[in-house]
Design an enzyme around this catalytic site. Structure first.
Site, PDB file in Angstrom:
ATOM      1  N   ASN A  84       0.803  -1.217   0.000  1.00 54.61           N
ATOM      2  CA  ASN A  84       0.000   0.000   0.000  1.00 54.61           C
ATOM      3  C   ASN A  84       0.838   1.270   0.000  1.00 54.61           C
ATOM      4  O   ASN A  84       0.393   2.300  -0.517  1.00 54.61           O
ATOM      5  CB  ASN A  84      -0.914   0.002   1.237  1.00 54.61           C
ATOM      6  CG  ASN A  84      -1.498   1.376   1.499  1.00 54.61           C
ATOM      7  OD1 ASN A  84      -2.412   1.820   0.815  1.00 54.61           O
ATOM      8  ND2 ASN A  84      -0.955   2.063   2.504  1.00 54.61           N
ATOM      9  N   TYR A 148       3.346   9.602 -11.674  1.00 55.29           N
ATOM     10  CA  TYR A 148       2.506   8.803 -10.772  1.00 55.29           C
ATOM     11  C   TYR A 148       1.696   7.783 -11.566  1.00 55.29           C
ATOM     12  O   TYR A 148       1.652   6.594 -11.206  1.00 55.29           O
ATOM     13  CB  TYR A 148       1.578   9.724  -9.986  1.00 55.29           C
ATOM     14  CG  TYR A 148       0.627   9.006  -9.048  1.00 55.29           C
ATOM     15  CD1 TYR A 148       1.078   8.536  -7.813  1.00 55.29           C
ATOM     16  CD2 TYR A 148      -0.709   8.797  -9.389  1.00 55.29           C
ATOM     17  CE1 TYR A 148       0.211   7.869  -6.952  1.00 55.29           C
ATOM     18  CE2 TYR A 148      -1.578   8.137  -8.536  1.00 55.29           C
ATOM     19  CZ  TYR A 148      -1.108   7.677  -7.319  1.00 55.29           C
ATOM     20  OH  TYR A 148      -1.963   7.020  -6.471  1.00 55.29           O
ATOM     21  N   ALA A 150       2.429   6.543 -14.414  1.00 55.64           N
ATOM     22  CA  ALA A 150       3.362   5.538 -14.924  1.00 55.64           C
ATOM     23  C   ALA A 150       3.650   4.465 -13.878  1.00 55.64           C
ATOM     24  O   ALA A 150       3.722   3.272 -14.199  1.00 55.64           O
ATOM     25  CB  ALA A 150       4.663   6.213 -15.366  1.00 55.64           C
TER      26      ALA A 150
END
Length: 264
Positions: A84, A148, A150
């Site tokens: 996460n 981001y 990507a």
């Protein structure tokens, strides 16, 4: 009769936002928890809120030392690994500094790949599941979120490839793609919410839907909203998304909001 072993979930970036919500939802569902993060106080607060004796591992998942500490804490078995931890920087690509782009690549993509690699033996021993927290931006690439997006495209590709590689091994892979979420990270892009017509979910809603998908053994989880339709259009007719999102990117309100973001 022997009691079944309590399942253990490891959650990276558990000190706040979606990570904290995932931890609280996991505790509610009866999981033992190993929580990781870079800051001691928020991590300890999450552990206290779970009220289930969660173990906290302080360290940066983007470093070899941090990953080694996590693997030591896990030991020989792990039921659920939730990658996460993430970071976000917004703005014109030409204005993005090396450090910001490198941090996104290392935290959002490289760290999950390396940590998953290191924990595969423990996941195999438990017949566990890898869960990668992606984003709708991993399907619909958004301007001003270039690097981001990507990283989230890469994480989605990693999830698909890993799922196929582990086929038949007993280890599952779930890719979770929430839309924009109300967390502290929202401050990085808040002014863009209205001009880019973003709709935000609560971290608690994201966590519930993620855990529903994990426990159902699903391959992926997308928001139950209009974004699901946009993802389908993106895959079938990407030029339509090019036109729509491109127009948003050129709009004067968007550019004005971007100036506010860049000034922070």
């Amino acid at each position: 009769m022997t009691e079944p072993l309590q399942k253990t979930a490891l959650i990276t970036g558990a000190g706040s936002g979606i990570g904290r919500a995932l931890a609280l939802e996991a505790a509610r569902r009866g999981y033992a928890l190993i929580l990781t993060g870079r800051r001691r106080a928020p991590l300890a607060e999450t552990a206290e809120l779970t009220s289930n004796g969660a173990r906290c591992i302080l360290g940066d998942v983007a470093t070899a030392e941090g990953r080694a500490a996590i693997c030591t804490a896990v030991g020989g078995r792990l039921d659920v690994l939730i990658n996460n931890a993430g970071t976000l920087s917004v703005g014109h690509l030409g204005a993005q500094e090396d450090a910001a782009i490198s941090a996104m690549l290392e935290t959002n993509l490289l760290a999950p790949i390396l940590l998953t690699r290191d924990l595969l033996p423990a996941l195999r021993a438990a017949g566990g599941r890898v869960v990668n927290l992606g984003s709708v931006f991993g399907d619909i690439a958004y301007p001003f979120f270039t690097a981001y997006s990507a990283t989230k495209f890469g994480l989605r590709g990693f999830s698909d490839a890993l799922r196929r590689e582990l086929s038949g091994s007993g280890v599952g892979v779930t890719y979770v793609a929430p839309r924009a979420t109300r967390t502290a990270a929202e401050s990085a892009f808040g002014p863009l919410v209205e001009p880019l017509d973003m709709h935000l979910d609560s971290a608690e809603k994201v966590a519930r839907q993620a855990w529903d998908a994990i426990e159902a053994g699903k391959r992926d989880s997308y928001p139950r909203s209009r974004e699901r339709l946009f993802v389908l259009i993106q895959r079938l007719f990407p030029s339509l998304i090019d036109k729509s999102v491109g127009a948003q990117a050129r709009d004067a309100k968007t550019l004005e909001a971007l100036e506010t973001v860049s000034a922070r």
